[in-house]
Design an enzyme around this catalytic site. Structure first.
Site, PDB file in Angstrom:
ATOM      1  N   LYS A  52      -2.707   4.833   5.587  1.00 37.89           N
ATOM      2  CA  LYS A  52      -3.453   5.333   4.418  1.00 37.89           C
ATOM      3  C   LYS A  52      -3.400   6.860   4.368  1.00 37.89           C
ATOM      4  CE  LYS A  52      -6.400   1.263   4.203  1.00 37.89           C
ATOM      5  NZ  LYS A  52      -7.655   0.587   4.514  1.00 37.89           N
ATOM      6  N   GLN A  96     -13.406   1.435   7.020  1.00 34.09           N
ATOM      7  CA  GLN A  96     -12.376   0.481   7.446  1.00 34.09           C
ATOM      8  C   GLN A  96     -13.040  -0.763   8.052  1.00 34.09           C
ATOM      9  OE1 GLN A  96      -9.149   0.781   6.745  1.00 34.09           O
ATOM     10  NE2 GLN A  96      -8.572  -1.094   7.781  1.00 34.09           N
ATOM     11  N   ASP A 119     -12.499   0.857  -2.708  1.00 39.09           N
ATOM     12  CA  ASP A 119     -12.221  -0.535  -2.348  1.00 39.09           C
ATOM     13  C   ASP A 119     -12.886  -1.511  -3.327  1.00 39.09           C
ATOM     14  OD1 ASP A 119     -10.601  -0.849  -0.085  1.00 39.09           O
ATOM     15  OD2 ASP A 119     -12.236  -0.372   1.286  1.00 39.09           O
TER      16      ASP A 119
HETATM   17  N1  GUN Z   1      -9.379  -3.852   6.424  1.00 35.83           N
HETATM   18  C1  GUN Z   1      -8.295  -4.583   6.049  1.00 35.83           C
HETATM   19  N2  GUN Z   1      -8.051  -4.408   4.734  1.00 35.83           N
HETATM   20  C2  GUN Z   1      -8.978  -3.555   4.266  1.00 35.83           C
HETATM   21  C3  GUN Z   1      -9.234  -2.988   2.977  1.00 35.83           C
HETATM   22  O1  GUN Z   1      -8.545  -3.240   1.981  1.00 35.83           O
HETATM   23  N3  GUN Z   1     -10.294  -2.135   2.923  1.00 35.83           N
HETATM   24  C4  GUN Z   1     -11.068  -1.853   4.002  1.00 35.83           C
HETATM   25  N4  GUN Z   1     -12.088  -1.015   3.826  1.00 35.83           N
HETATM   26  N5  GUN Z   1     -10.858  -2.360   5.194  1.00 35.83           N
HETATM   27  C5  GUN Z   1      -9.820  -3.208   5.323  1.00 35.83           C
END
Ligand code: GUN
Length: 283
Positions: A52, A96, A119
């Site tokens: 990311k 996360q 998200d």
């Molecule tokens: N962990 C795995 N995929 C994601 C996601 O799309 N967002 C977040 N915040 N954590 C994750």
């Protein structure tokens, strides 16, 4: 069989996004900002967060990763998120997942200001999403919709099966497909005779979290297969990534399919970048 190349679609979208971000940054005298909170040391999460960060740098989003100890308390995390909620340079805050077991995921996510939630995981944004008024669309399902759009695969009037009912993929995928005019069946681990459903569908989205559990015989001829799974597998002493679907079996039978890696995965991050920028623009 058409390979639905998420890497290519991602590249194209990220290039366009980079241009828009450059213009915005110029007008606003700052880049858009994304803060990622990583609690603990889950190895997979560390890899995702690094991806990311790199993707943000590529398109001109200022990102910071806030690493917090795996024994952090709710109050400590609350203090960090509150600061970010108030910072004028932060447009997106991402916690996360998964969080360490002692923390209540729902309570932590609710600390994020919905206007800074790329998200789309706060209750306010979930409500808007299911009400059909999208502040942000869930990253992975929206990435799937963008792949379908890029390859001009029309969804309206088609039958679709989504396998998996997670909050992050299955449920919002169901929602986006039905909003686009598909007749959607949601299957999950308790579904009886899964194959009866999948073999009737024009479009199958596999998000079951089980490595290579679907093969050629699970799809009808000329189906479109979207594989959301990512699993590590040892092959001849090497670490390989595989999906929920045995991709190599599909050629000559289905119309189109996403590979793993290089299918849905890159699109999830691209949609996160897009959502962060959209939030920056909507202030
Ligand atoms: N962990 C795995 N995929 C994601 C996601 O799309 N967002 C977040 N915040 N954590 C994750």
């Amino acid at each position: 069989m058409i390979k639905l190349n998420g890497l290519e679609v991602s590249k194209k979208l990220r290039e366009a996004l980079k241009q828009s971000i450059a213009t915005w940054a110029n007008e606003n005298n700052r880049p858009p900002g994304l803060s990622v909170i990583l609690v603990g040391e889950d190895p997979a999460s560390q890899v995702y967060v690094a991806h990311k960060e790199k993707a943000c740098a590529q398109v001109g989003i200022q990102s910071e990763v806030i690493k917090m100890s795996g024994v952090s308390t709710f109050t400590e995390i609350e203090a960090r998120i509150n600061k970010l909620n108030e910072s004028p340079n932060v447009d997106g805050i991402l916690v996360q997942l998964p969080l360490p077991k002692h923390l209540d995921q729902r309570k932590i996510l609710e600390l994020i200001s919905p206007k800074k939630d790329p998200d789309g995981l706060t209750m306010e944004n979930i409500g808007l999403f299911y009400g059909g008024i999208h502040r942000v669309k869930s990253c992975t399902p929206n990435g799937v919709m963008e792949i379908l759009k890029h390859y001009e695969i029309n969804v309206e009037g088609k039958t679709a099966v989504v396998i998996g009912r997670s909050q992050i993929v299955g449920l919002p995928m169901f929602n986006l497909l039905q909003q686009a005019g598909a007749t959607v069946t949601l299957c999950h681990s308790k579904t009886k005779n899964l194959q009866e459903h999948t073999t009737k569908a024009d479009i199958v989205v596999a998000a079951a979290g089980q490595p290579e559990f679907l093969g050629r015989n699970d799809f009808k001829k000329d189906a479109v297969v979207i594989d959301v799974g990512i699993h590590r597998k040892e092959v001849a002493g090497k670490n390989k990534l595989v999906g929920d679907v045995k991709y190599s079996e599909l050629d000559g039978h289905v119309k189109a399919a996403t590979p793993v890696p290089g299918g849905v995965g890159p699109m999830t991050i691209t949609m996160l970048l897009q959502n962060t920028f959209d939030l920056a623009c909507s202030e």
